[in-house]
Structures are given as C-alpha cells and as structure tokens.
Design a protein around this motif. Structure first.
Motif, PDB file in Angstrom:
ATOM      1  N   UNK A   1      51.712  44.332  40.309  1.00 61.65           N
ATOM      2  CA  UNK A   1      52.136  45.249  41.362  1.00 61.65           C
ATOM      3  C   UNK A   1      52.529  46.623  40.834  1.00 61.65           C
ATOM      4  N   UNK A   2      53.078  46.688  39.619  1.00 56.60           N
ATOM      5  CA  UNK A   2      53.406  48.000  39.046  1.00 56.60           C
ATOM      6  C   UNK A   2      52.127  48.811  38.822  1.00 56.60           C
ATOM      7  N   UNK A   3      51.109  48.157  38.283  1.00 56.89           N
ATOM      8  CA  UNK A   3      49.829  48.837  38.043  1.00 56.89           C
ATOM      9  C   UNK A   3      49.175  49.196  39.378  1.00 56.89           C
ATOM     10  N   UNK A   4      49.179  48.245  40.337  1.00 53.97           N
ATOM     11  CA  UNK A   4      48.557  48.474  41.642  1.00 53.97           C
ATOM     12  C   UNK A   4      49.198  49.666  42.344  1.00 53.97           C
ATOM     13  N   UNK A   5      50.522  49.715  42.353  1.00 48.12           N
ATOM     14  CA  UNK A   5      51.238  50.803  43.025  1.00 48.12           C
ATOM     15  C   UNK A   5      51.008  52.146  42.333  1.00 48.12           C
ATOM     16  N   UNK A   6      50.755  52.113  41.029  1.00 48.12           N
ATOM     17  CA  UNK A   6      50.504  53.362  40.292  1.00 48.12           C
ATOM     18  C   UNK A   6      49.092  53.900  40.553  1.00 48.12           C
ATOM     19  N   UNK A   7      48.214  53.048  41.058  1.00 48.88           N
ATOM     20  CA  UNK A   7      46.837  53.473  41.346  1.00 48.88           C
ATOM     21  C   UNK A   7      46.826  54.268  42.650  1.00 48.88           C
ATOM     22  N   UNK A   8      45.927  55.254  42.732  1.00 48.58           N
ATOM     23  CA  UNK A   8      45.772  55.944  44.013  1.00 48.58           C
ATOM     24  C   UNK A   8      44.860  55.105  44.904  1.00 48.58           C
ATOM     25  N   UNK A   9      44.795  55.464  46.168  1.00 46.79           N
ATOM     26  CA  UNK A   9      44.037  54.673  47.149  1.00 46.79           C
ATOM     27  C   UNK A   9      42.563  54.563  46.764  1.00 46.79           C
ATOM     28  N   UNK A  10      42.001  55.600  46.158  1.00 44.34           N
ATOM     29  CA  UNK A  10      40.592  55.561  45.754  1.00 44.34           C
ATOM     30  C   UNK A  10      40.368  54.528  44.653  1.00 44.34           C
ATOM     31  N   UNK A  11      41.304  54.466  43.697  1.00 41.76           N
ATOM     32  CA  UNK A  11      41.181  53.479  42.617  1.00 41.76           C
ATOM     33  C   UNK A  11      41.344  52.059  43.158  1.00 41.76           C
ATOM     34  N   UNK A  12      42.299  51.875  44.058  1.00 41.32           N
ATOM     35  CA  UNK A  12      42.477  50.565  44.680  1.00 41.32           C
ATOM     36  C   UNK A  12      41.221  50.172  45.454  1.00 41.32           C
ATOM     37  N   UNK A  13      40.690  51.124  46.208  1.00 46.91           N
ATOM     38  CA  UNK A  13      39.480  50.858  46.995  1.00 46.91           C
ATOM     39  C   UNK A  13      38.307  50.497  46.092  1.00 46.91           C
ATOM     40  N   UNK A  14      38.156  51.208  44.988  1.00 45.77           N
ATOM     41  CA  UNK A  14      37.065  50.932  44.058  1.00 45.77           C
ATOM     42  C   UNK A  14      37.194  49.517  43.491  1.00 45.77           C
ATOM     43  N   UNK A  15      38.417  49.106  43.158  1.00 45.74           N
ATOM     44  CA  UNK A  15      38.623  47.754  42.624  1.00 45.74           C
ATOM     45  C   UNK A  15      38.293  46.693  43.679  1.00 45.74           C
ATOM     46  N   UNK A  16      38.714  46.915  44.906  1.00 43.89           N
ATOM     47  CA  UNK A  16      38.418  45.964  45.980  1.00 43.89           C
ATOM     48  C   UNK A  16      36.923  45.945  46.277  1.00 43.89           C
ATOM     49  N   UNK A  17      36.315  47.106  46.400  1.00 44.42           N
ATOM     50  CA  UNK A  17      34.878  47.162  46.691  1.00 44.42           C
ATOM     51  C   UNK A  17      34.064  46.504  45.573  1.00 44.42           C
ATOM     52  N   UNK A  18      34.456  46.735  44.332  1.00 47.45           N
ATOM     53  CA  UNK A  18      33.774  46.116  43.200  1.00 47.45           C
ATOM     54  C   UNK A  18      33.891  44.598  43.277  1.00 47.45           C
ATOM     55  N   UNK A  19      35.099  44.100  43.575  1.00 46.94           N
ATOM     56  CA  UNK A  19      35.310  42.660  43.687  1.00 46.94           C
ATOM     57  C   UNK A  19      34.520  42.049  44.826  1.00 46.94           C
ATOM     58  N   UNK A  20      34.482  42.736  45.950  1.00 45.12           N
ATOM     59  CA  UNK A  20      33.704  42.240  47.100  1.00 45.12           C
ATOM     60  C   UNK A  20      32.225  42.184  46.748  1.00 45.12           C
ATOM     61  N   UNK A  21      31.751  43.196  46.041  1.00 45.01           N
ATOM     62  CA  UNK A  21      30.352  43.223  45.610  1.00 45.01           C
ATOM     63  C   UNK A  21      30.040  42.013  44.716  1.00 45.01           C
ATOM     64  N   UNK A  22      30.909  41.745  43.755  1.00 46.41           N
ATOM     65  CA  UNK A  22      30.694  40.630  42.826  1.00 46.41           C
ATOM     66  C   UNK A  22      30.763  39.291  43.565  1.00 46.41           C
ATOM     67  N   UNK A  23      31.732  39.142  44.480  1.00 46.32           N
ATOM     68  CA  UNK A  23      31.806  37.902  45.262  1.00 46.32           C
ATOM     69  C   UNK A  23      30.559  37.710  46.113  1.00 46.32           C
ATOM     70  N   UNK A  24      30.083  38.785  46.717  1.00 46.39           N
ATOM     71  CA  UNK A  24      28.867  38.695  47.529  1.00 46.39           C
ATOM     72  C   UNK A  24      27.681  38.261  46.683  1.00 46.39           C
ATOM     73  N   UNK A  25      27.561  38.818  45.486  1.00 44.91           N
ATOM     74  CA  UNK A  25      26.461  38.431  44.586  1.00 44.91           C
ATOM     75  C   UNK A  25      26.556  36.946  44.231  1.00 44.91           C
ATOM     76  N   UNK A  26      27.759  36.488  43.901  1.00 53.03           N
ATOM     77  CA  UNK A  26      27.936  35.085  43.503  1.00 53.03           C
ATOM     78  C   UNK A  26      27.639  34.139  44.660  1.00 53.03           C
ATOM     79  N   UNK A  27      28.200  34.441  45.827  1.00 49.83           N
ATOM     80  CA  UNK A  27      27.990  33.556  46.987  1.00 49.83           C
ATOM     81  C   UNK A  27      26.538  33.619  47.447  1.00 49.83           C
TER      82      UNK A  27
END
Length: 175
Positions: A63-89
């Motif tokens: 949470x310390x790292x997450x809160x230190x990230x700006x919204x764009x960085x958080x979004x990039x991490x979520x979008x990247x994870x969603x992309x990888x999950x979509x590929x796997x599924x």
C-alpha cells in the motif's frame, strides 16, 4: 440491474446522480463470477487439468508503494495485469475442456472485456505492450487452472478495486 441503477439515480434527496461506472457493485459481480469459475474448477479436478504453466500478474499490494504511484502508473499496472490474465484465460479456449468449464472461460473473457470498457469509460488509458521482450517483475507463473482463476479473483479484489475506488472521475463534484 441497469433499471435499478436508473431508479436509484432519480431518487429524491440525492445531490448528484451516482455514476454507474463508479459503482463497485459492478466489480463485485465480476468477482462473484470469478469465484464461481474457481469453485467449478476445484470440483472438476482431473477433467479440468492442463500441463501448461500460466503467466499471471502478481496480486499482492504494498500500500505504501501503491499510494506513492500516480493514477497513470496504477492504471498501467492494472491494465497490464488484465492483459496478462486475458491472455492466460484465452489460452484455455483452444483446449478441450468440459462444457461447464468452457462456459466459465467464456464468461471470464467477457467480464475482462467489460472491465476494460469500464476502465475506458473512466478515461484510464489502454494497455500498450512494451516493445522490449524483457521479463516483467510484476508477473509470476502458476501451474493449474484453479490457481489461474484464484489469481484472477485476487487481482480483481485487490488492484482493480483500488484503481476503480480512487478513479478521479468518480470523485468529481464530491465534497
């Protein structure tokens, strides 16, 4: 469900309409469907096994790292994870799975597409895969379909929920 939200929007006494795209109950629906898929896979055991390893996003949140990230960085991490999950599924679609499992796979892919649409509606930039072939430090490997869906659940409950709950558009006009 849309009708209920529409009625809720028009309820007297609300200072401003609830933005349906910001309503985390929509995400809860996707989480419930991911739980259902994971439960079906646990019950399926041998008939739903595969010899494939899946690359999935890390679900832990510092949470310390997450809160230190700006919204764009958080979004990039979520979008990247969603992309990888979509590929796997999506890789499971080609395997010969039971009809029940196939319906959960199809529903999960559809839900991921819906989550992507929610993110677009919140003006969160879409994922652009990196051009370098380097290994992403935010990824891990799992060896079963059940583990894949467990990661899917945890990712939705964790990073996706955090991003959606703090999306700037959902807090406009809120004092």
């Amino acid at each position: 469900m849309f009708y209920i939200k529409l009625v809720y929007w028009t309820c007297p006494g609300l200072s401003s309409p609830l933005r349906p795209i910001c309503d985390l109950r929509v995400l809860d629906h996707f989480i419930k469907e991911a739980w259902d898929a994971e439960a079906a896979l646990r019950a399926c055991k041998d008939a739903c096994s595969t010899a494939t390893n899946f690359t999935v996003p890390l679900t832990r949140v510092d949470f310390d790292v997450w809160e230190a990230m700006n919204i764009e960085e958080q979004a990039q991490e979520v979008q990247s994870g969603i992309h990888v999950l979509n590929e796997a599924i999506s890789s499971l679609q080609a395997s010969n799975q039971t009809d029940v499992l196939q319906s959960h796979i199809d529903a999960s892919i559809s839900n991921i597409a819906s989550i992507r649409q929610v993110l677009r509606s919140l003006s969160i930039p879409e994922y652009v895969p990196p051009t370098s072939g380097g290994e992403d430090k935010e990824m891990q490997k799992v060896s079963s379909i059940s583990e894949l869906f467990q990661v899917h659940i945890n990712f939705l409950r964790g990073k996706v929920r955090l991003l959606l709950a703090n999306a700037p558009v959902c807090h406009q006009g809120v004092s």
